[in-house]
Design a protein around this motif. Structure first.
Motif, PDB file in Angstrom:
ATOM      1  N   THR A 223       0.854  -1.182   0.000  1.00  0.00           N
ATOM      2  CA  THR A 223       0.000   0.000   0.000  1.00  0.00           C
ATOM      3  C   THR A 223       0.894   1.237   0.000  1.00  0.00           C
ATOM      4  OG1 THR A 223      -1.696  -1.164   1.227  1.00  0.00           O
ATOM      5  CG2 THR A 223      -1.780   1.227   1.296  1.00  0.00           C
ATOM      6  N   ARG A 225       1.609   5.337  -0.072  1.00  0.00           N
ATOM      7  CA  ARG A 225       0.969   6.561   0.420  1.00  0.00           C
ATOM      8  C   ARG A 225       0.845   7.594  -0.706  1.00  0.00           C
ATOM      9  NH1 ARG A 225       1.187   6.642   6.153  1.00  0.00           N
ATOM     10  NH2 ARG A 225       2.554   4.982   6.855  1.00  0.00           N
ATOM     11  N   GLY A 260      -4.076   5.683   1.315  1.00  0.00           N
ATOM     12  CA  GLY A 260      -3.311   4.449   1.170  1.00  0.00           C
ATOM     13  C   GLY A 260      -3.807   3.762  -0.088  1.00  0.00           C
ATOM     14  N   SER A 289       5.577   0.905   2.477  1.00  0.00           N
ATOM     15  CA  SER A 289       4.364   0.595   1.723  1.00  0.00           C
ATOM     16  C   SER A 289       4.021  -0.889   1.864  1.00  0.00           C
ATOM     17  CB  SER A 289       4.539   0.984   0.254  1.00  0.00           C
ATOM     18  OG  SER A 289       5.553   0.209  -0.332  1.00  0.00           O
ATOM     19  N   MET A 292       2.703  -1.386   5.447  1.00  0.00           N
ATOM     20  CA  MET A 292       1.370  -0.810   5.572  1.00  0.00           C
ATOM     21  C   MET A 292       0.344  -1.790   4.969  1.00  0.00           C
ATOM     22  SD  MET A 292       0.438   3.086   5.002  1.00  0.00           S
ATOM     23  CE  MET A 292       0.536   3.217   3.244  1.00  0.00           C
TER      24      MET A 292
END
Lengths: 307, 270
Positions: A223, A225, A260, A289, A292
Protein backbone atom coordinates in the motif's frame (compact mmCIF):
# COMPACT_ATOMS: atom_id res chain seq x y z
CA UNK A 1 24.47 -31.36 -1.67
CA UNK A 2 20.92 -32.48 -2.43
CA UNK A 3 19.49 -30.58 0.52
CA UNK A 4 18.01 -27.12 0.37
CA UNK A 5 20.49 -24.24 0.28
CA UNK A 6 18.87 -22.70 3.38
CA UNK A 7 16.39 -24.24 5.77
CA UNK A 8 15.46 -22.33 8.90
CA UNK A 9 13.21 -23.86 11.52
CA UNK A 10 11.95 -22.22 14.71
CA UNK A 11 15.13 -20.14 14.75
CA UNK A 12 15.27 -18.00 17.86
CA UNK A 13 17.99 -15.89 19.36
CA UNK A 14 17.75 -13.74 22.45
CA UNK A 15 20.48 -11.41 23.72
CA UNK A 16 19.80 -11.76 27.42
CA UNK A 17 16.17 -10.70 27.61
CA UNK A 18 16.28 -8.74 24.36
CA UNK A 19 14.82 -10.49 21.36
CA UNK A 20 17.07 -10.76 18.33
CA UNK A 21 14.88 -13.04 16.22
CA UNK A 22 11.97 -15.21 17.28
CA UNK A 23 10.74 -18.45 15.76
CA UNK A 24 11.83 -17.81 12.17
CA UNK A 25 10.90 -20.46 9.66
CA UNK A 26 11.61 -20.33 5.92
CA UNK A 27 13.46 -22.13 3.19
CA UNK A 28 15.46 -20.92 0.22
CA UNK A 29 15.29 -23.04 -2.90
CA UNK A 30 18.18 -23.90 -5.15
CA UNK A 31 18.83 -21.30 -7.86
CA UNK A 32 16.59 -18.74 -6.20
CA UNK A 33 17.27 -15.15 -5.22
CA UNK A 34 15.63 -14.74 -1.85
CA UNK A 35 15.25 -11.19 -0.63
CA UNK A 36 15.30 -10.70 3.10
CA UNK A 37 13.61 -7.40 3.79
CA UNK A 38 13.23 -5.48 6.97
CA UNK A 39 13.92 -2.08 8.49
CA UNK A 40 17.16 -1.48 10.36
CA UNK A 41 17.20 -3.35 13.66
CA UNK A 42 14.52 -5.84 12.55
CA UNK A 43 16.79 -8.87 13.01
CA UNK A 44 18.26 -9.29 9.51
CA UNK A 45 21.86 -9.23 10.67
CA UNK A 46 21.11 -11.52 13.61
CA UNK A 47 19.61 -14.03 11.16
CA UNK A 48 22.68 -13.79 8.96
CA UNK A 49 25.03 -14.24 11.91
CA UNK A 50 23.09 -17.35 12.85
CA UNK A 51 23.40 -18.62 9.28
CA UNK A 52 27.14 -17.93 9.30
CA UNK A 53 27.65 -19.68 12.64
CA UNK A 54 28.91 -16.51 14.31
CA UNK A 55 26.34 -16.82 17.08
CA UNK A 56 24.53 -19.76 18.56
CA UNK A 57 20.74 -20.03 18.38
CA UNK A 58 18.79 -19.94 21.63
CA UNK A 59 16.31 -22.36 20.05
CA UNK A 60 15.60 -23.86 16.67
CA UNK A 61 17.99 -24.53 13.84
CA UNK A 62 19.41 -23.11 10.66
CA UNK A 63 20.76 -25.44 7.99
CA UNK A 64 22.76 -24.76 4.87
CA UNK A 65 22.81 -27.61 2.34
CA UNK A 66 21.66 -29.85 5.19
CA UNK A 67 24.52 -28.87 7.50
CA UNK A 68 23.81 -27.29 10.86
CA UNK A 69 25.03 -23.69 10.80
CA UNK A 70 26.41 -23.81 14.34
CA UNK A 71 27.66 -27.37 14.78
CA UNK A 72 28.99 -27.79 11.24
CA UNK A 73 29.99 -24.15 10.80
CA UNK A 74 33.36 -24.95 9.20
CA UNK A 75 31.86 -27.24 6.55
CA UNK A 76 29.03 -24.79 5.88
CA UNK A 77 31.48 -22.04 4.98
CA UNK A 78 33.05 -23.94 2.13
CA UNK A 79 29.70 -23.57 0.31
CA UNK A 80 29.12 -19.91 1.12
CA UNK A 81 30.35 -16.52 -0.04
CA UNK A 82 29.58 -13.88 2.56
CA UNK A 83 29.41 -10.11 2.51
CA UNK A 84 28.90 -8.72 6.03
CA UNK A 85 26.81 -5.64 6.59
CA UNK A 86 29.20 -2.72 7.08
CA UNK A 87 32.23 -4.86 6.24
CA UNK A 88 35.27 -3.90 8.26
CA UNK A 89 38.55 -4.74 6.52
CA UNK A 90 42.21 -4.61 7.53
CA UNK A 91 43.17 -0.97 7.18
CA UNK A 92 46.90 -1.56 6.75
CA UNK A 93 46.58 -4.04 3.88
CA UNK A 94 46.32 -3.23 0.22
CA UNK A 95 43.34 -4.60 -1.66
CA UNK A 96 45.55 -7.26 -3.26
CA UNK A 97 46.99 -8.35 0.10
CA UNK A 98 43.50 -8.57 1.53
CA UNK A 99 42.23 -10.79 -1.30
CA UNK A 100 45.40 -12.93 -1.11
CA UNK A 101 44.88 -13.37 2.63
CA UNK A 102 41.32 -14.63 2.27
CA UNK A 103 42.20 -16.68 -0.81
CA UNK A 104 44.77 -18.45 1.36
CA UNK A 105 41.93 -20.18 3.20
CA UNK A 106 40.30 -21.40 0.00
CA UNK A 107 42.75 -23.20 -2.23
CA UNK A 108 41.83 -23.58 -5.88
CA UNK A 109 40.46 -20.11 -6.56
CA UNK A 110 40.53 -19.44 -10.29
CA UNK A 111 42.79 -16.41 -10.89
CA UNK A 112 40.83 -15.58 -14.04
CA UNK A 113 37.60 -15.28 -12.03
CA UNK A 114 39.29 -13.04 -9.49
CA UNK A 115 40.63 -10.84 -12.30
CA UNK A 116 37.20 -10.71 -13.92
CA UNK A 117 35.58 -9.61 -10.65
CA UNK A 118 38.24 -6.99 -9.94
CA UNK A 119 37.74 -5.51 -13.42
CA UNK A 120 33.98 -5.75 -13.34
CA UNK A 121 33.62 -4.03 -9.99
CA UNK A 122 36.46 -1.67 -10.83
CA UNK A 123 38.45 -2.34 -7.67
CA UNK A 124 41.78 -0.64 -7.06
CA UNK A 125 43.95 -3.35 -5.51
CA UNK A 126 47.11 -1.30 -5.18
CA UNK A 127 45.96 1.18 -2.52
CA UNK A 128 45.92 0.48 1.19
CA UNK A 129 42.42 -0.08 2.49
CA UNK A 130 42.59 2.87 4.87
CA UNK A 131 42.81 5.14 1.82
CA UNK A 132 39.77 3.61 0.12
CA UNK A 133 36.31 5.15 0.17
CA UNK A 134 33.37 3.27 1.70
CA UNK A 135 32.21 2.27 -1.76
CA UNK A 136 35.59 0.90 -2.78
CA UNK A 137 35.85 -1.09 0.45
CA UNK A 138 32.43 -2.53 -0.25
CA UNK A 139 33.54 -3.56 -3.73
CA UNK A 140 36.50 -5.36 -2.19
CA UNK A 141 34.14 -7.15 0.21
CA UNK A 142 32.03 -8.22 -2.79
CA UNK A 143 35.01 -9.58 -4.72
CA UNK A 144 36.18 -11.66 -1.75
CA UNK A 145 32.71 -13.19 -1.42
CA UNK A 146 32.39 -14.05 -5.12
CA UNK A 147 35.95 -15.06 -5.98
CA UNK A 148 35.72 -18.70 -4.89
CA UNK A 149 32.53 -19.16 -6.93
CA UNK A 150 30.40 -20.63 -4.11
CA UNK A 151 26.97 -22.21 -4.71
CA UNK A 152 25.36 -19.94 -2.09
CA UNK A 153 25.86 -16.22 -1.55
CA UNK A 154 24.79 -14.60 1.71
CA UNK A 155 24.81 -10.85 1.25
CA UNK A 156 23.99 -8.40 4.01
CA UNK A 157 23.16 -5.00 2.50
CA UNK A 158 25.62 -5.61 -0.35
CA UNK A 159 24.94 -2.36 -2.19
CA UNK A 160 25.67 -0.23 0.86
CA UNK A 161 28.04 2.59 -0.08
CA UNK A 162 28.00 1.78 -3.82
CA UNK A 163 27.17 4.48 -6.34
CA UNK A 164 23.97 3.96 -8.41
CA UNK A 165 25.88 2.66 -11.44
CA UNK A 166 27.71 0.09 -9.39
CA UNK A 167 24.50 -0.86 -7.59
CA UNK A 168 22.98 -1.66 -10.97
CA UNK A 169 26.10 -3.59 -11.97
CA UNK A 170 25.84 -5.64 -8.78
CA UNK A 171 22.20 -6.54 -9.43
CA UNK A 172 23.06 -7.53 -13.01
CA UNK A 173 25.87 -9.69 -11.70
CA UNK A 174 23.55 -11.35 -9.20
CA UNK A 175 21.08 -12.19 -11.97
CA UNK A 176 23.93 -13.71 -14.00
CA UNK A 177 25.06 -15.76 -11.03
CA UNK A 178 21.50 -16.98 -10.59
CA UNK A 179 21.46 -18.03 -14.23
CA UNK A 180 24.60 -20.06 -13.49
CA UNK A 181 22.61 -21.94 -10.85
CA UNK A 182 23.74 -20.02 -7.77
CA UNK A 183 21.45 -19.37 -4.83
CA UNK A 184 21.45 -15.91 -3.33
CA UNK A 185 20.21 -14.74 0.05
CA UNK A 186 19.99 -10.99 -0.23
CA UNK A 187 19.32 -9.01 2.91
CA UNK A 188 18.34 -5.41 2.40
CA UNK A 189 16.20 -2.59 3.66
CA UNK A 190 15.76 -1.27 0.13
CA UNK A 191 12.60 -2.59 -1.44
CA UNK A 192 13.38 -1.40 -4.97
CA UNK A 193 16.67 -3.27 -4.91
CA UNK A 194 15.11 -6.54 -3.80
CA UNK A 195 12.16 -6.15 -6.18
CA UNK A 196 14.50 -5.94 -9.14
CA UNK A 197 16.16 -9.29 -8.62
CA UNK A 198 14.42 -11.47 -6.04
CA UNK A 199 12.06 -14.32 -6.80
CA UNK A 200 10.68 -14.48 -3.30
CA UNK A 201 10.94 -12.25 -0.29
CA UNK A 202 10.92 -12.84 3.45
CA UNK A 203 9.80 -9.82 5.44
CA UNK A 204 11.07 -9.43 8.96
CA UNK A 205 10.01 -6.90 11.55
CA UNK A 206 10.80 -6.73 15.27
CA UNK A 207 12.55 -10.09 15.05
CA UNK A 208 9.59 -11.94 13.58
CA UNK A 209 8.94 -13.08 10.05
CA UNK A 210 5.90 -11.12 8.88
CA UNK A 211 5.50 -12.94 5.58
CA UNK A 212 7.20 -14.90 2.85
CA UNK A 213 5.85 -14.01 -0.57
CA UNK A 214 6.73 -13.97 -4.25
CA UNK A 215 7.58 -10.60 -5.74
CA UNK A 216 4.24 -10.55 -7.58
CA UNK A 217 2.36 -11.11 -4.32
CA UNK A 218 4.44 -8.46 -2.67
CA UNK A 219 3.63 -5.92 -5.38
CA UNK A 220 -0.03 -6.75 -5.11
CA UNK A 221 -0.13 -6.42 -1.38
CA UNK A 222 1.74 -3.24 -0.81
CA UNK A 223 0.00 0.00 0.00
CA UNK A 224 1.64 3.21 -1.15
CA UNK A 225 0.97 6.56 0.42
CA UNK A 226 -0.42 9.40 -1.63
CA UNK A 227 -0.79 12.94 -0.32
CA UNK A 228 -3.14 15.25 -2.21
CA UNK A 229 -3.74 18.95 -1.59
CA UNK A 230 -6.89 20.66 -2.92
CA UNK A 231 -7.78 24.29 -3.38
CA UNK A 232 -11.06 23.75 -1.50
CA UNK A 233 -12.49 21.07 0.80
CA UNK A 234 -13.70 18.00 -1.10
CA UNK A 235 -16.18 15.24 -0.56
CA UNK A 236 -14.07 12.38 0.77
CA UNK A 237 -16.55 9.76 -0.32
CA UNK A 238 -15.44 10.33 -3.92
CA UNK A 239 -12.02 8.95 -3.03
CA UNK A 240 -12.92 6.47 -0.30
CA UNK A 241 -15.33 4.68 -2.62
CA UNK A 242 -12.54 3.63 -5.00
CA UNK A 243 -11.64 -0.05 -4.48
CA UNK A 244 -8.12 -0.41 -3.07
CA UNK A 245 -8.01 3.14 -1.74
CA UNK A 246 -8.20 4.08 1.92
CA UNK A 247 -8.36 7.54 3.46
CA UNK A 248 -5.65 7.57 6.11
CA UNK A 249 -5.65 11.21 7.23
CA UNK A 250 -7.53 14.42 6.54
CA UNK A 251 -6.26 17.88 7.47
CA UNK A 252 -6.93 21.55 6.79
CA UNK A 253 -10.66 21.00 6.85
CA UNK A 254 -10.63 18.49 4.02
CA UNK A 255 -8.16 20.35 1.77
CA UNK A 256 -5.32 17.92 2.44
CA UNK A 257 -5.79 14.16 2.29
CA UNK A 258 -3.46 11.21 2.81
CA UNK A 259 -4.49 8.04 1.02
CA UNK A 260 -3.31 4.45 1.17
CA UNK A 261 -3.32 3.07 -2.37
CA UNK A 262 -3.09 -0.67 -2.82
CA UNK A 263 -5.07 -0.95 -6.04
CA UNK A 264 -7.36 1.00 -8.38
CA UNK A 265 -4.83 3.67 -9.38
CA UNK A 266 -6.40 4.38 -12.83
CA UNK A 267 -9.85 4.93 -11.25
CA UNK A 268 -8.34 7.08 -8.51
CA UNK A 269 -6.48 9.26 -11.04
CA UNK A 270 -9.67 9.78 -13.02
CA UNK A 271 -11.50 10.88 -9.87
CA UNK A 272 -8.67 13.19 -8.91
CA UNK A 273 -8.66 14.79 -12.35
CA UNK A 274 -12.19 15.93 -11.68
CA UNK A 275 -11.23 17.51 -8.36
CA UNK A 276 -9.43 20.84 -7.70
CA UNK A 277 -5.99 19.28 -7.08
CA UNK A 278 -3.14 21.74 -6.43
CA UNK A 279 -0.43 19.30 -5.38
CA UNK A 280 0.15 15.57 -5.29
CA UNK A 281 2.88 13.36 -3.81
CA UNK A 282 2.93 9.65 -4.58
CA UNK A 283 5.41 7.88 -2.28
CA UNK A 284 7.89 5.48 -3.89
CA UNK A 285 7.27 1.77 -3.33
CA UNK A 286 9.40 1.55 -0.22
CA UNK A 287 9.43 -0.87 2.66
CA UNK A 288 6.84 1.17 4.52
CA UNK A 289 4.36 0.59 1.72
CA UNK A 290 4.82 -3.15 2.12
CA UNK A 291 4.38 -3.05 5.87
CA UNK A 292 1.37 -0.81 5.57
CA UNK A 293 -0.17 -3.31 3.16
CA UNK A 294 0.48 -6.21 5.49
CA UNK A 295 -0.82 -4.39 8.54
CA UNK A 296 -3.96 -3.33 6.77
CA UNK A 297 -4.58 -6.92 5.71
CA UNK A 298 -3.87 -8.09 9.24
CA UNK A 299 -6.34 -5.55 10.63
CA UNK A 300 -8.93 -6.59 8.08
CA UNK A 301 -8.54 -10.25 9.06
CA UNK A 302 -8.75 -9.40 12.78
CA UNK A 303 -11.83 -7.24 12.08
CA UNK A 304 -13.54 -10.08 10.18
CA UNK A 305 -12.85 -12.44 13.04
CA UNK A 306 -14.26 -9.98 15.58
CA UNK A 307 -17.45 -9.77 13.56
CA UNK B 1 46.34 -25.13 12.45
CA UNK B 2 45.95 -22.40 9.88
CA UNK B 3 49.25 -21.33 8.30
CA UNK B 4 47.47 -18.59 6.37
CA UNK B 5 46.45 -17.09 9.71
CA UNK B 6 49.97 -17.58 11.11
CA UNK B 7 51.48 -15.69 8.18
CA UNK B 8 48.98 -12.87 8.59
CA UNK B 9 49.52 -12.68 12.36
CA UNK B 10 53.30 -12.64 11.88
CA UNK B 11 52.92 -9.78 9.43
CA UNK B 12 50.79 -7.91 11.99
CA UNK B 13 53.33 -8.52 14.76
CA UNK B 14 56.44 -7.75 12.75
CA UNK B 15 57.09 -4.19 13.85
CA UNK B 16 56.02 -4.63 17.47
CA UNK B 17 58.30 -7.65 17.74
CA UNK B 18 61.14 -5.81 16.05
CA UNK B 19 61.01 -2.81 18.37
CA UNK B 20 60.61 -4.81 21.58
CA UNK B 21 63.40 -7.20 20.55
CA UNK B 22 65.66 -4.29 19.67
CA UNK B 23 64.83 -2.34 22.84
CA UNK B 24 65.42 -5.28 25.15
CA UNK B 25 68.64 -6.23 23.38
CA UNK B 26 69.95 -2.66 23.62
CA UNK B 27 69.01 -2.55 27.30
CA UNK B 28 70.85 -5.84 27.84
CA UNK B 29 73.94 -4.42 26.10
CA UNK B 30 73.77 -1.18 28.05
CA UNK B 31 73.62 -2.99 31.38
CA UNK B 32 76.35 -5.42 30.32
CA UNK B 33 78.67 -2.50 29.50
CA UNK B 34 78.10 -1.07 32.98
CA UNK B 35 79.30 -4.36 34.47
CA UNK B 36 83.08 -3.56 34.41
CA UNK B 37 82.46 -0.41 36.48
CA UNK B 38 80.36 -2.39 38.91
CA UNK B 39 82.97 -5.12 39.19
CA UNK B 40 85.62 -2.57 40.14
CA UNK B 41 83.42 -1.01 42.80
CA UNK B 42 81.53 -4.09 43.93
CA UNK B 43 82.49 -3.65 47.58
CA UNK B 44 80.90 -0.20 47.74
CA UNK B 45 77.76 -1.45 45.94
CA UNK B 46 77.52 -4.35 48.39
CA UNK B 47 77.57 -1.86 51.23
CA UNK B 48 74.83 0.25 49.69
CA UNK B 49 72.65 -2.77 48.91
CA UNK B 50 73.04 -4.10 52.46
CA UNK B 51 71.32 -0.96 53.71
CA UNK B 52 68.30 -1.30 51.36
CA UNK B 53 65.06 -2.52 52.89
CA UNK B 54 64.42 -6.20 52.30
CA UNK B 55 61.08 -5.56 50.63
CA UNK B 56 62.67 -3.28 48.05
CA UNK B 57 65.34 -5.84 47.20
CA UNK B 58 62.76 -8.57 46.84
CA UNK B 59 60.60 -6.38 44.68
CA UNK B 60 63.50 -6.12 42.23
CA UNK B 61 64.15 -9.84 42.27
CA UNK B 62 67.17 -9.78 44.57
CA UNK B 63 67.38 -12.31 47.38
CA UNK B 64 68.55 -10.24 50.37
CA UNK B 65 70.86 -13.01 51.67
CA UNK B 66 72.64 -13.24 48.35
CA UNK B 67 73.26 -9.55 48.08
CA UNK B 68 74.86 -8.45 44.84
CA UNK B 69 77.38 -11.03 43.87
CA UNK B 70 80.09 -9.61 41.65
CA UNK B 71 79.54 -12.33 39.05
CA UNK B 72 78.34 -11.24 35.60
CA UNK B 73 75.30 -13.51 35.80
CA UNK B 74 74.18 -12.21 39.17
CA UNK B 75 74.70 -8.62 38.03
CA UNK B 76 72.70 -9.10 34.83
CA UNK B 77 69.99 -10.75 36.84
CA UNK B 78 69.76 -7.92 39.35
CA UNK B 79 69.89 -5.15 36.75
CA UNK B 80 67.99 -6.65 33.84
CA UNK B 81 66.49 -10.12 33.95
CA UNK B 82 65.15 -10.01 37.51
CA UNK B 83 62.79 -7.09 36.92
CA UNK B 84 63.10 -4.78 33.91
CA UNK B 85 63.31 -7.43 31.17
CA UNK B 86 60.31 -9.49 32.34
CA UNK B 87 58.32 -6.29 32.91
CA UNK B 88 58.90 -4.93 29.40
CA UNK B 89 58.59 -8.32 27.69
CA UNK B 90 55.36 -9.00 29.61
CA UNK B 91 53.91 -5.72 28.26
CA UNK B 92 54.76 -6.88 24.72
CA UNK B 93 53.14 -10.27 25.28
CA UNK B 94 50.07 -8.94 27.11
CA UNK B 95 49.34 -6.37 24.40
CA UNK B 96 49.92 -8.82 21.56
CA UNK B 97 48.11 -11.71 23.26
CA UNK B 98 45.13 -9.55 24.19
CA UNK B 99 44.84 -8.48 20.54
CA UNK B 100 44.54 -12.05 19.24
CA UNK B 101 40.75 -12.30 19.43
CA UNK B 102 39.39 -9.29 21.34
CA UNK B 103 40.85 -6.65 19.03
CA UNK B 104 39.55 -8.37 15.90
CA UNK B 105 36.09 -8.67 17.41
CA UNK B 106 36.23 -5.05 18.56
CA UNK B 107 37.26 -3.80 15.11
CA UNK B 108 34.87 -6.12 13.30
CA UNK B 109 37.60 -7.77 11.22
CA UNK B 110 36.98 -11.19 12.83
CA UNK B 111 33.75 -11.53 10.87
CA UNK B 112 35.67 -11.93 7.63
CA UNK B 113 38.08 -14.66 8.65
CA UNK B 114 35.31 -16.43 10.53
CA UNK B 115 33.51 -16.82 7.21
CA UNK B 116 36.22 -19.08 5.79
CA UNK B 117 36.09 -22.88 5.88
CA UNK B 118 38.54 -23.22 8.78
CA UNK B 119 37.58 -24.08 12.36
CA UNK B 120 37.83 -21.39 15.02
CA UNK B 121 40.38 -23.33 17.13
CA UNK B 122 42.61 -23.79 14.08
CA UNK B 123 42.39 -20.09 13.25
CA UNK B 124 43.28 -19.06 16.79
CA UNK B 125 46.03 -21.69 16.96
CA UNK B 126 47.50 -20.04 13.86
CA UNK B 127 47.64 -16.75 15.73
CA UNK B 128 49.19 -18.39 18.80
CA UNK B 129 52.00 -19.87 16.73
CA UNK B 130 52.77 -16.39 15.40
CA UNK B 131 52.84 -15.02 18.94
CA UNK B 132 55.17 -17.83 19.94
CA UNK B 133 57.48 -16.94 17.06
CA UNK B 134 57.40 -13.29 18.17
CA UNK B 135 58.31 -14.24 21.74
CA UNK B 136 61.05 -16.52 20.48
CA UNK B 137 62.50 -13.63 18.49
CA UNK B 138 62.44 -11.25 21.48
CA UNK B 139 64.06 -13.84 23.75
CA UNK B 140 66.53 -14.98 21.10
CA UNK B 141 67.77 -11.47 20.32
CA UNK B 142 68.19 -10.65 24.02
CA UNK B 143 70.12 -13.85 24.75
CA UNK B 144 72.24 -13.33 21.66
CA UNK B 145 73.07 -9.79 22.71
CA UNK B 146 74.11 -11.11 26.12
CA UNK B 147 76.35 -13.71 24.49
CA UNK B 148 77.95 -11.01 22.36
CA UNK B 149 78.40 -8.61 25.28
CA UNK B 150 79.93 -11.05 27.81
CA UNK B 151 83.37 -11.45 26.19
CA UNK B 152 83.50 -7.72 25.41
CA UNK B 153 83.27 -6.89 29.12
CA UNK B 154 85.62 -9.68 30.11
CA UNK B 155 82.90 -11.79 31.62
CA UNK B 156 82.07 -15.41 31.24
CA UNK B 157 78.75 -16.69 30.01
CA UNK B 158 78.82 -20.31 28.88
CA UNK B 159 76.63 -21.16 25.92
CA UNK B 160 74.59 -23.67 27.93
CA UNK B 161 73.88 -20.99 30.57
CA UNK B 162 72.65 -18.69 27.81
CA UNK B 163 70.53 -21.48 26.38
CA UNK B 164 69.03 -22.17 29.80
CA UNK B 165 68.31 -18.47 30.21
CA UNK B 166 66.53 -18.52 26.87
CA UNK B 167 64.37 -21.43 28.02
CA UNK B 168 63.50 -19.68 31.31
CA UNK B 169 62.58 -16.41 29.58
CA UNK B 170 60.54 -18.11 26.88
CA UNK B 171 58.73 -20.27 29.41
CA UNK B 172 57.83 -17.22 31.46
CA UNK B 173 56.50 -15.43 28.39
CA UNK B 174 54.47 -18.48 27.35
CA UNK B 175 52.73 -18.38 30.75
CA UNK B 176 51.98 -14.65 30.37
CA UNK B 177 50.81 -15.21 26.79
CA UNK B 178 48.46 -17.97 27.90
CA UNK B 179 46.83 -15.69 30.47
CA UNK B 180 46.51 -12.83 27.96
CA UNK B 181 45.04 -14.96 25.18
CA UNK B 182 42.60 -16.51 27.64
CA UNK B 183 41.18 -13.07 28.47
CA UNK B 184 41.27 -12.15 24.79
CA UNK B 185 39.13 -15.15 23.93
CA UNK B 186 36.53 -14.16 26.54
CA UNK B 187 36.19 -10.41 25.94
CA UNK B 188 35.37 -8.30 22.92
CA UNK B 189 37.61 -5.33 23.70
CA UNK B 190 41.35 -5.50 23.55
CA UNK B 191 41.71 -2.88 26.32
CA UNK B 192 39.65 -4.91 28.74
CA UNK B 193 41.47 -8.16 27.95
CA UNK B 194 44.88 -6.48 28.31
CA UNK B 195 43.94 -4.71 31.54
CA UNK B 196 42.71 -7.91 33.16
CA UNK B 197 45.73 -9.91 32.01
CA UNK B 198 48.03 -7.18 33.35
CA UNK B 199 46.12 -7.13 36.65
CA UNK B 200 46.49 -10.89 37.04
CA UNK B 201 50.23 -10.79 36.26
CA UNK B 202 50.71 -7.86 38.64
CA UNK B 203 48.76 -9.65 41.38
CA UNK B 204 50.98 -12.70 40.90
CA UNK B 205 54.05 -10.51 41.15
CA UNK B 206 52.85 -8.91 44.39
CA UNK B 207 51.93 -12.35 45.76
CA UNK B 208 55.48 -13.50 45.07
CA UNK B 209 57.02 -10.43 46.77
CA UNK B 210 54.77 -10.76 49.84
CA UNK B 211 55.41 -14.51 50.07
CA UNK B 212 59.14 -13.77 50.35
CA UNK B 213 58.68 -11.21 53.09
CA UNK B 214 56.65 -13.17 55.60
CA UNK B 215 56.43 -16.83 56.47
CA UNK B 216 52.75 -16.36 57.22
CA UNK B 217 52.14 -15.58 53.57
CA UNK B 218 54.60 -18.07 52.13
CA UNK B 219 51.71 -20.05 50.61
CA UNK B 220 51.15 -17.14 48.23
CA UNK B 221 54.19 -18.24 46.25
CA UNK B 222 52.19 -21.17 44.91
CA UNK B 223 49.79 -18.71 43.30
CA UNK B 224 52.46 -16.91 41.34
CA UNK B 225 54.23 -17.63 38.06
CA UNK B 226 57.13 -15.53 39.40
CA UNK B 227 58.02 -18.33 41.85
CA UNK B 228 59.01 -20.47 38.88
CA UNK B 229 60.69 -17.61 37.02
CA UNK B 230 64.32 -17.96 38.17
CA UNK B 231 66.66 -16.60 35.54
CA UNK B 232 69.46 -16.13 38.07
CA UNK B 233 70.07 -19.87 38.30
CA UNK B 234 70.40 -20.02 34.55
CA UNK B 235 72.63 -16.93 34.33
CA UNK B 236 74.98 -18.24 37.00
CA UNK B 237 75.28 -21.55 35.25
CA UNK B 238 73.72 -23.62 38.00
CA UNK B 239 70.99 -26.05 37.08
CA UNK B 240 67.55 -24.58 36.66
CA UNK B 241 64.40 -25.89 38.33
CA UNK B 242 62.80 -27.97 35.61
CA UNK B 243 59.71 -28.56 37.75
CA UNK B 244 59.12 -24.81 37.89
CA UNK B 245 59.66 -24.48 34.16
CA UNK B 246 57.23 -27.29 33.51
CA UNK B 247 54.70 -25.54 35.75
CA UNK B 248 55.09 -22.32 33.69
CA UNK B 249 54.68 -24.29 30.49
CA UNK B 250 51.61 -26.06 31.86
CA UNK B 251 50.02 -22.73 32.86
CA UNK B 252 50.77 -21.20 29.47
CA UNK B 253 49.71 -24.12 27.30
CA UNK B 254 46.75 -24.94 29.58
CA UNK B 255 45.46 -21.38 29.30
CA UNK B 256 45.94 -21.46 25.54
CA UNK B 257 43.98 -24.70 25.25
CA UNK B 258 41.23 -23.18 27.40
CA UNK B 259 41.17 -20.12 25.13
CA UNK B 260 40.75 -22.38 22.07
CA UNK B 261 37.80 -24.11 23.75
CA UNK B 262 36.20 -20.80 24.77
CA UNK B 263 36.70 -19.25 21.34
CA UNK B 264 35.11 -22.28 19.72
CA UNK B 265 31.86 -21.78 21.66
CA UNK B 266 31.56 -18.04 22.03
CA UNK B 267 29.27 -15.70 20.15
CA UNK B 268 30.92 -13.22 17.84
CA UNK B 269 28.99 -9.98 18.09
CA UNK B 270 30.88 -7.42 16.08
Amino acid sequence: MDSLPIQVNGLTRFYGKTRGVDDLAFTVERGEIFGFLGPNGAGKTTTIRLLMGLIQPTRGSARIFGLDCWRDATAVKSHVGYVPGDARLYEAMTGAQFLDFLAGFRPGIDPARRRMLVERFDVDLSRTIKHLSKGNRQKLALVQAFMHDPPLLILDEPSSGLDPLMQRELLTFLREEQARGKTIFLSSHLLYEVEQVADRVGIIRDGRLVAVATIEELKRQRTRRMEVAFSMPIDLAQLASVDGVQVLQVREGGRWVELGVSDGLPVLLRRLSELPVVDLVYAPPDLDSVFMGYYQRQEAITGERAR
Amino acid sequence: MSWTMTRKALWDLRWTTFWYALGLALYTLLIAFVYPTFREQSAQFEEIVRNYPEALLRAFGIEPGQGLSSSFGAFMHAEAYGFVWPLVAAIFVIMSGAAAVAQEVERGTAELWLSVPESRPRLLAGKLVALLVGMLAVVGVSVLSLLVAAPLVDAELPADAAAQLGVVLLDFLIAVAGISVLFSSIFSERGKAAALAAAVVLAMYLAWVIAGLSERFEWLRYLSIFTAYRPREALEGSSVSWAGLLALLAIGLGSMLASLAIFRRRDILV
